[in-house]
Design an enzyme around this catalytic site. Structure first.
Site, short mmCIF file in Angstrom:
data_model
loop_
_atom_site.label_atom_id
_atom_site.label_comp_id
_atom_site.label_asym_id
_atom_site.label_seq_id
_atom_site.Cartn_x
_atom_site.Cartn_y
_atom_site.Cartn_z
N LEU A 146 0.83 -1.21 0.00
CA LEU A 146 0.00 0.00 0.00
C LEU A 146 0.86 1.26 0.00
O LEU A 146 1.91 1.29 0.63
CB LEU A 146 -0.85 0.01 1.28
CG LEU A 146 -1.76 1.21 1.54
CD1 LEU A 146 -2.99 1.14 0.66
CD2 LEU A 146 -2.17 1.26 3.01
N CYS A 147 0.41 2.29 -0.71
CA CYS A 147 0.97 3.63 -0.55
C CYS A 147 -0.17 4.63 -0.68
O CYS A 147 -1.32 4.28 -0.43
CB CYS A 147 2.11 3.91 -1.52
SG CYS A 147 1.61 4.10 -3.24
N HIS A 148 0.11 5.86 -1.06
CA HIS A 148 -0.94 6.88 -1.14
C HIS A 148 -1.84 6.66 -2.36
O HIS A 148 -3.06 6.61 -2.25
CB HIS A 148 -0.31 8.27 -1.16
CG HIS A 148 -1.28 9.39 -0.94
ND1 HIS A 148 -0.96 10.69 -1.18
CD2 HIS A 148 -2.56 9.39 -0.52
CE1 HIS A 148 -2.01 11.46 -0.90
NE2 HIS A 148 -3.00 10.70 -0.50
N ILE A 162 -4.21 4.14 -0.39
CA ILE A 162 -5.09 4.48 0.73
C ILE A 162 -6.06 5.58 0.33
O ILE A 162 -7.15 5.70 0.90
CB ILE A 162 -4.28 4.84 1.99
CG1 ILE A 162 -5.17 4.75 3.24
CG2 ILE A 162 -3.62 6.22 1.84
CD1 ILE A 162 -4.43 4.69 4.55
#
Length: 115
Positions: A72-74, A101
Site C-alpha cells: 500500500l501507498c498513497h 489508501i
C-alpha cells in the site's frame, strides 16, 4: 531488463481480505511515517521507501517470500515500485493495492482521512 507486470488488487478486494482475517496475508505500507500518522489501515507494517537502507536487508527474514503480500501507498505508485523490488528479491505472490489508501478512504472507509 525484464520487468514482470505487477498484479493489482482493488481496494474492495483488500477490504474483503482484511475482513476475512486471513492470518497468512502480509500487509506492507511504504508511505512515510507522517503519512501513516494521518491515515492508516490496521495490520499494515510500515516500511517507508525513503528509509529503504534501514529495512531493506531485513525483508527476507521478516516476511515469507511465498505468502501473499499486499503493498500500500498513497495512490499506488510507490507501492508498485516496492512490488517490483519484492519480486526481484524472490517474492512469488505480491500484489499492488490499486489507488492506494486514497482510493480506500474514498470507496471503502470514509472515516480514513484524505490528505
Amino acid at each position: 531488463m525484464n520487468t514482470q507486470p505487477i498484479t493489482q488488487i482493488s481496494v474492495d478486494e483488500l477490504a474483503e481480505r482484511l475482513t476475512s482475517g486471513d492470518p497468512d496475508i502480509q500487509l506492507v505500507d511504504v508511505r512515510e511515517p507522517q503519512e501513516v500518522a494521518i491515515a492508516s489501515i490496521e495490520g499494515f507494517v510500515n516500511l517507508p521507501l525513503s528509509q529503504f537502507a534501514e529495512w531493506g536487508d531485513q525483508v527476507p527474514t521478516r516476511f515469507d517470500p511465498h505468502a501473499e503480500t499486499l503493498v500500500l501507498c498513497h495512490h499506488g505508485i510507490r507501492s508498485a515500485q516496492m512490488c517490483q523490488w519484492l519480486v526481484a528479491q524472490g517474492f512469488t505472490n505480491v500484489k499492488n493495492i490499486a489507488g492506494g489508501i486514497d482510493a480506500y478512504s474514498s470507496l471503502v472507509n470514509p472515516s480514513i482521512p484524505h490528505y
